[in-house]
Scaffold this motif. Sequence first.
Motif, mmCIF file in Angstrom:
data_model
loop_
_atom_site.group_PDB
_atom_site.id
_atom_site.type_symbol
_atom_site.label_atom_id
_atom_site.label_comp_id
_atom_site.label_asym_id
_atom_site.label_seq_id
_atom_site.Cartn_x
_atom_site.Cartn_y
_atom_site.Cartn_z
ATOM 1 N N ILE A 74 -2.951 -10.943 -4.498
ATOM 2 C CA ILE A 74 -1.782 -10.189 -4.037
ATOM 3 C C ILE A 74 -1.839 -8.753 -4.536
ATOM 4 O O ILE A 74 -1.566 -7.797 -3.793
ATOM 5 C CB ILE A 74 -0.481 -10.872 -4.512
ATOM 6 C CG1 ILE A 74 -0.338 -12.265 -3.873
ATOM 7 C CG2 ILE A 74 0.731 -10.019 -4.189
ATOM 8 C CD1 ILE A 74 -0.146 -12.263 -2.380
ATOM 9 N N SER A 77 -4.518 -6.971 -2.584
ATOM 10 C CA SER A 77 -4.158 -6.857 -1.164
ATOM 11 C C SER A 77 -3.130 -5.761 -0.941
ATOM 12 O O SER A 77 -3.194 -5.028 0.058
ATOM 13 C CB SER A 77 -3.619 -8.193 -0.647
ATOM 14 O OG SER A 77 -2.354 -8.500 -1.213
ATOM 15 N N ILE A 78 -2.168 -5.636 -1.841
ATOM 16 C CA ILE A 78 -1.154 -4.574 -1.698
ATOM 17 C C ILE A 78 -1.791 -3.199 -1.861
ATOM 18 O O ILE A 78 -1.523 -2.274 -1.083
ATOM 19 C CB ILE A 78 -0.016 -4.787 -2.723
ATOM 20 C CG1 ILE A 78 0.819 -6.012 -2.317
ATOM 21 C CG2 ILE A 78 0.875 -3.547 -2.810
ATOM 22 C CD1 ILE A 78 1.887 -6.383 -3.315
ATOM 23 N N THR A 79 -2.666 -3.055 -2.858
ATOM 24 C CA THR A 79 -3.306 -1.753 -3.062
ATOM 25 C C THR A 79 -4.285 -1.419 -1.934
ATOM 26 O O THR A 79 -4.519 -0.238 -1.652
ATOM 27 C CB THR A 79 -4.034 -1.721 -4.411
ATOM 28 O OG1 THR A 79 -4.997 -2.786 -4.465
ATOM 29 C CG2 THR A 79 -3.048 -1.888 -5.557
ATOM 30 N N ALA A 91 2.467 -4.253 7.896
ATOM 31 C CA ALA A 91 3.144 -5.216 7.022
ATOM 32 C C ALA A 91 4.397 -5.765 7.682
ATOM 33 O O ALA A 91 4.661 -6.973 7.641
ATOM 34 C CB ALA A 91 3.479 -4.558 5.686
ATOM 35 N N ALA A 167 3.194 -8.401 -6.956
ATOM 36 C CA ALA A 167 3.729 -7.399 -6.032
ATOM 37 C C ALA A 167 4.220 -6.175 -6.794
ATOM 38 O O ALA A 167 3.972 -5.031 -6.389
ATOM 39 C CB ALA A 167 4.857 -8.004 -5.204
ATOM 40 N N GLY A 170 1.191 -4.298 -8.011
ATOM 41 C CA GLY A 170 0.521 -3.626 -6.905
ATOM 42 C C GLY A 170 1.246 -2.372 -6.463
ATOM 43 O O GLY A 170 0.625 -1.316 -6.229
ATOM 44 N N ILE A 171 2.578 -2.468 -6.354
ATOM 45 C CA ILE A 171 3.366 -1.300 -5.951
ATOM 46 C C ILE A 171 3.287 -0.207 -7.018
ATOM 47 O O ILE A 171 3.175 0.986 -6.708
ATOM 48 C CB ILE A 171 4.830 -1.710 -5.691
ATOM 49 C CG1 ILE A 171 4.892 -2.656 -4.478
ATOM 50 C CG2 ILE A 171 5.712 -0.494 -5.456
ATOM 51 C CD1 ILE A 171 6.232 -3.319 -4.279
ATOM 52 N N PHE A 302 -4.818 -8.148 2.930
ATOM 53 C CA PHE A 302 -3.377 -8.177 2.661
ATOM 54 C C PHE A 302 -2.721 -9.362 3.354
ATOM 55 O O PHE A 302 -1.980 -10.135 2.734
ATOM 56 C CB PHE A 302 -2.711 -6.882 3.145
ATOM 57 C CG PHE A 302 -1.220 -7.013 3.305
ATOM 58 C CD1 PHE A 302 -0.387 -7.015 2.198
ATOM 59 C CD2 PHE A 302 -0.655 -7.176 4.576
ATOM 60 C CE1 PHE A 302 0.986 -7.168 2.348
ATOM 61 C CE2 PHE A 302 0.716 -7.327 4.732
ATOM 62 C CZ PHE A 302 1.540 -7.319 3.609
ATOM 63 N N PHE A 306 -0.998 -12.900 1.555
ATOM 64 C CA PHE A 306 0.438 -12.898 1.797
ATOM 65 C C PHE A 306 0.830 -14.166 2.550
ATOM 66 O O PHE A 306 1.795 -14.858 2.205
ATOM 67 C CB PHE A 306 0.809 -11.639 2.590
ATOM 68 C CG PHE A 306 2.286 -11.485 2.838
ATOM 69 C CD1 PHE A 306 3.215 -11.822 1.884
ATOM 70 C CD2 PHE A 306 2.732 -10.979 4.061
ATOM 71 C CE1 PHE A 306 4.574 -11.667 2.118
ATOM 72 C CE2 PHE A 306 4.086 -10.823 4.306
ATOM 73 C CZ PHE A 306 5.015 -11.166 3.334
#
Length: 441
Positions: A74, A77-79, A91, A167, A170-171, A302, A306
């Motif tokens: 995760i 995948s977010i990055t 997304a 998450a 990643g954010i 991603f 997810f």
Amino acid sequence: MSATATTPPKSPARPALKFPFWAQIVTGLVLGVLLGWLARSQDVSWLTTTLEKVGDIFVQLLKLAVAPLVFFAILVSITNLRKVNNAARLASRTLLWFMITSLIAVGIGLAIGLLTDPGSGTGLTPADGKEPKRTGSWIDFLTGIVPTDVITPFTELNVLQIVFMAAVAGIAALQLGEKAQPVLNLAESVLELLQKALWWVIRLAPIGTVGLIGTAIASYGWELIGKYATFTADVYIGSALVMFGVYPLLLATVAKVNPLQFYKGAWPAIQLAFVSRSSVGTMPVTQKVTERLGVPKEYASFAVPFGATTKMDGCAAIYPALAAIFIANIFDVQLGIKEYLLIAFVSVVGSAATAGLTGATVMLTLTLSTLGLPLAGVGLLMAIDPILDMIRTATNVAGQALVPVVVSAREGILDKEAYASASASPLDEVSPQAAPAAAAA
């Protein structure tokens, strides 16, 4: 005449015959059924114990990698979304199609349940049920997202909390930009290492199949399946309608691609999901086949992780709808339009409660508690659950591969040539040198 003119050309070397992975799985299924039947019919206790241990070890090996795999998958995948144009749009479209397909799946589950009344005529009574050890409610679901510390979610395998922490990390990494690059490089390396190790476990799937299927037959036999015949048939028919009816229709009309080619490419992940009963355990194969179907790697990395933790058309849509009607039949509770709408709402919103692990008990208890149905009804379904979980998980994984294909096609980023050429299982084609790359997918 020169010597070169008379020298016959050498015949090309024939490739060594290989035993395809799908054939290994089928062999494992057949052998498991035979050994399970033998253990039950002849009362061979040591064989039953052996089959159970083999199956348990395979599932335990899958679970061993789940917590760190989910976190790093995760996070990475977010990055990776920063490498994709229109990342926010992709997304949001992915989440939208997750919800649309879940809504269709729960509608099919409700329709089949209303037509067949699966709990009628089973001979089961409320006294046969018992409340499960693990339950779910909206309060638990909402408050349980945020962990109290960073260690417990990993030790207790609370996947929803692990997803939350990943998450957030990643954010935060996206916000830090270049400063976070060393951490991201480490995360990508750890993820590749984990997927490589999980790839070895996946190669053991045929042996795990023998144990899991054999244990189901030896422990429950055909008699139990007979008692739950209507309900079992409903779950398998509902899942088949979604996988081989709804999904092909979406591929043909929305994505405008050949549905048969999708199943040709995605089948390795679907068959492994059927055996392993774990969406997260199947995730490396799901991502590999999704990329082979022409979905860009940055987007697939991603969408698939997810989906592996939140996209559950089998466990969180078809099954809870049918199970709620089944339990209502047993307890003689009348369900109305309001209850059916609540089932649809829970299925679309609460999918993350299933968390990609084997079984759907938490999602079912969440549905029952929302409807006010007795949680003791869950106990009625526990014995038959392993047999149902195979087709549920296969449906989950098919949907997890489908949505990225549909979104990519709609957004014009699907590689149509790669989609048209997608073929055999990656396990059949991976060489030792290429294994790390395959595992990273």
